[in-house]
Design a protein around this motif. Structure first.
Motif, short mmCIF file in Angstrom:
data_model
loop_
_atom_site.label_atom_id
_atom_site.label_comp_id
_atom_site.label_asym_id
_atom_site.label_seq_id
_atom_site.Cartn_x
_atom_site.Cartn_y
_atom_site.Cartn_z
N ASP A 6 6.63 -1.40 17.45
CA ASP A 6 5.19 -1.31 17.65
C ASP A 6 4.68 0.02 17.08
O ASP A 6 5.45 0.93 16.75
N THR A 7 3.36 0.11 16.97
CA THR A 7 2.75 1.27 16.32
C THR A 7 3.08 2.57 17.05
O THR A 7 3.39 3.59 16.42
N ALA A 8 3.04 2.57 18.35
CA ALA A 8 3.32 3.79 19.12
C ALA A 8 4.73 4.29 18.86
O ALA A 8 4.96 5.50 18.69
N VAL A 35 0.32 4.08 10.05
CA VAL A 35 1.69 3.73 9.67
C VAL A 35 1.60 2.49 8.79
O VAL A 35 1.21 1.42 9.25
N ILE A 36 1.93 2.66 7.52
CA ILE A 36 1.81 1.54 6.57
C ILE A 36 3.11 0.72 6.59
O ILE A 36 4.21 1.27 6.48
N THR A 37 2.96 -0.58 6.72
CA THR A 37 4.13 -1.46 6.77
C THR A 37 4.17 -2.47 5.64
O THR A 37 5.23 -3.01 5.34
N ARG A 38 3.02 -2.75 5.02
CA ARG A 38 2.99 -3.75 3.95
C ARG A 38 1.97 -3.38 2.89
O ARG A 38 1.09 -2.53 3.12
N GLY A 39 2.07 -4.03 1.75
CA GLY A 39 1.07 -3.88 0.70
C GLY A 39 0.77 -5.23 0.09
O GLY A 39 1.65 -6.11 0.03
N GLU A 40 -0.45 -5.39 -0.39
CA GLU A 40 -0.84 -6.66 -1.00
C GLU A 40 -1.94 -6.39 -2.01
O GLU A 40 -3.06 -6.04 -1.64
N GLY A 41 -1.62 -6.51 -3.28
CA GLY A 41 -2.61 -6.24 -4.32
C GLY A 41 -3.11 -4.82 -4.26
O GLY A 41 -2.33 -3.86 -4.27
N TYR A 43 -4.43 -3.42 -1.73
CA TYR A 43 -4.56 -3.03 -0.32
C TYR A 43 -3.23 -2.59 0.28
O TYR A 43 -2.17 -3.14 -0.02
N LEU A 44 -3.33 -1.60 1.19
CA LEU A 44 -2.26 -1.21 2.09
C LEU A 44 -2.58 -1.77 3.46
O LEU A 44 -3.75 -1.81 3.87
N ILE A 45 -1.55 -2.18 4.21
CA ILE A 45 -1.74 -2.80 5.51
C ILE A 45 -0.93 -2.02 6.53
O ILE A 45 0.27 -1.77 6.34
N ASP A 46 -1.60 -1.62 7.62
CA ASP A 46 -0.90 -0.77 8.59
C ASP A 46 -0.22 -1.61 9.67
O ASP A 46 -0.27 -2.85 9.66
N SER A 47 0.45 -0.92 10.59
CA SER A 47 1.27 -1.59 11.62
C SER A 47 0.45 -2.38 12.61
O SER A 47 1.00 -3.17 13.38
N ASP A 48 -0.88 -2.20 12.61
CA ASP A 48 -1.76 -2.98 13.46
C ASP A 48 -2.47 -4.10 12.68
O ASP A 48 -3.33 -4.79 13.22
N GLY A 49 -2.11 -4.24 11.40
CA GLY A 49 -2.70 -5.29 10.58
C GLY A 49 -3.99 -4.92 9.89
O GLY A 49 -4.60 -5.78 9.23
N ASN A 50 -4.44 -3.67 10.00
CA ASN A 50 -5.66 -3.23 9.31
C ASN A 50 -5.39 -3.03 7.83
O ASN A 50 -4.33 -2.53 7.44
N ARG A 51 -6.38 -3.40 7.01
CA ARG A 51 -6.25 -3.33 5.56
C ARG A 51 -7.07 -2.17 5.00
O ARG A 51 -8.22 -1.97 5.41
N TYR A 52 -6.48 -1.43 4.06
CA TYR A 52 -7.16 -0.30 3.44
C TYR A 52 -7.02 -0.41 1.93
O TYR A 52 -5.90 -0.46 1.41
N LEU A 53 -8.15 -0.44 1.24
CA LEU A 53 -8.10 -0.45 -0.22
C LEU A 53 -7.53 0.88 -0.69
O LEU A 53 -8.00 1.95 -0.29
N ASP A 54 -6.50 0.83 -1.51
CA ASP A 54 -5.76 2.03 -1.93
C ASP A 54 -6.52 2.73 -3.06
O ASP A 54 -6.35 2.41 -4.23
N GLY A 55 -7.33 3.71 -2.69
CA GLY A 55 -8.16 4.39 -3.69
C GLY A 55 -7.46 5.45 -4.49
O GLY A 55 -8.05 6.03 -5.41
#
Length: 454
Positions: A6-8, A35-41, A43-55
């Protein structure tokens, strides 16, 4: 077998055991960090499932997006054949093929490829190579290097020595060899003139460089430059013709030109390599970051036949270039790089960039009118937005105020991940970013700057 936490728990492990680069850890340890756990195109995706465009393209490395299917498959295929051997006493299939492919697209005349694993080592090799070349050709008085203010070439001792950013390098000054520093054409804060005209600034900087080279040419082993853009120094863009002028001065004074294309290579400026935009071939070029599309540590230092030939001789002559790294020419990293080059061709990536570059330019010009934007700079798919306390006097924010950091934290509310250079907001997305995603990026940057500075 993969483990899921988990994230904590992940934050605790990170805080307890990881020392992050360029980070004040006393502050980091008390924050709720992503805490980044995945990437897709894009976007980076954190351990809570939030997506961040990788600028910032995974700190200036990502080319085709995260988890690109074709590169994934190339890596998997290579893992099943060979993970790593060595280039000490053996040739390697993937390293040999990649070297040939690189020479086919490099500036004319660069024809020999020396492998390492990151930008700092590629530049360390370039400096050592240039120095030893002078010794081998009987020019033993040529032991010094000329480099530029605001330059950044890496964090190993030789690379720091030819750098020029006191914040990063000053504490280590007793360890570094002295170099001759030339002014960089930083028009916005130029120390040579009061005009905010990049052509004038570039001309004056070239004149000062000419004076320095004339005075020191007899002792210069090489000149080190980041072509077109000084990256970590603040996305400082050189005026058109500056790089070509530097090449002409190197030719006139018989000085080797060392081009650091670690950040600007592989399409970042709109051309495959920055030097090609001004028809320049350096004597030695360092490449990393985008070479493996952001997947694996890989770097090369490439040079001309003239430099390479100086190292040839009998074993007893001791002309060998005594330098190497354990994972030099790693087969999996080379396979990723080859897959990336294939994608440049199959997806016609360079041809897709002009529209994106024009859009970034349009949006940057719009941002230039904001009350606390002192300057905007761009070269290809690279942008820099300099934030200032006062637009008229150009008074900068004090670095302790961390206005750039605040803007980047605010940008997370808009689904962006950004990393500033002091109070300069960096625009450096994956080259494959779509026009729709580019709009999201620039809209979020604008909203974040307004929220923090107004």
């Amino acid at each position: 077998m993969a483990h899921e936490f988990d994230t904590a728990t992940l934050r605790k492990y990170d805080s307890d055991y990881v020392w992050h680069p360029f980070t004040q850890m006393s502050e980091w340890e008390s924050a709720d960090n992503l805490v980044i756990t995945r990437g897709e195109g894009s976007y980076l995706i954190d351990s809570d499932g939030n997506r961040y465009l990788d600028g910032v393209a995974a700190i200036w490395t990502n080319v085709h997006g995260h988890c690109k299917k074709e590169i994934n498959e190339a890596i998997k295929a290579q893992v099943d054949r060979l993970e790593h051997s060595t280039l000490l006493g053996l040739a390697s299939e993937q390293a040999a093929v990649l070297a040939k492919r690189l020479v086919e697209i490099l500036p004319d005349g660069l024809c020999k490829v020396f492998y390492s694993d990151n930008g700092s080592t590629a530049m360390e090799i370039a400096v050592k190579m240039a120095f030893q070349y002078q010794m081998l050709t009987g020019q033993r008085e040529r032991t010094r290097f000329i480099s530029f203010a605001n330059a950044y070439h890496g964090d190993t001792v030789g690379a720091m020595s030819v750098g020029g950013i006191d914040l990063y390098h000053e504490v280590y000054s007793p360890l570094l060899f002295p170099t001759i520093k030339a002014p960089s054409p930083y028009c916005y804060r130029c120390t040579l003139c009061e005009e905010r005209d990049s052509s004038t600034c570039g001309m004056l900087c070239l004149q000062e460089l000419e004076r320095l080279m004339e005075s020191h040419a007899h002792e210069l082993a090489g000149l080190v430059i980041e072509p077109l853009v000084q990256g970590a120094g603040g996305m400082i863009v050189q005026p058109p013709g500056f790089l070509k002028g530097v090449r002409e001065l190197c030719d006139r004074f018989g000085v080797l030109m060392l081009a650091d294309e670690v950040a600007v290579g592989f399409g970042r400026t709109g051309a495959m390599f920055a030097c090609q935009k001004e028809g320049v071939t350096p004597d030695i070029m360092a490449l990393s970051k985008g070479i493996s599309a952001g997947y694996l540590p890989l770097a090369v230092t490439v040079t001309t036949k003239r430099v390479y030939d100086a190292f040839l001789g009998s074993y007893a002559e001791m002309k060998t270039f005594f330098h190497g790294h354990t994972f030099t020419g790693n087969s999996i990293a080379c396979a990723a790089a080859l897959a990336s080059l294939d994608l440049f061709a199959s997806e016609r990536l360079l041809e897709s960039l002009p529209q994106k570059i024009a859009y970034i330019s349009e949006r940057l010009q719009g941002l230039a009118g904001l009350p606390h934007v002192g300057d905007v700079r761009q070269e290809g798919m690279i942008g820099g937005i300099e934030l200032v306390r006062d637009k008229e006097s150009r008074e900068p924010y004090h670095w302790e105020e961390r206005v750039g950091v605040q803007v980047c934290l605010e940008a997370r509310k808009h689904g962006l991940f950004l990393r500033p250079l002091g109070n300069i907001i960096v625009v450096f997305p994956p080259l494959s970013i779509s026009m729709e995603e580019l709009k999201i990026l620039m809209d979020g940057i604008e909203a974040s700057i307004v929220a923090i500075t107004e």
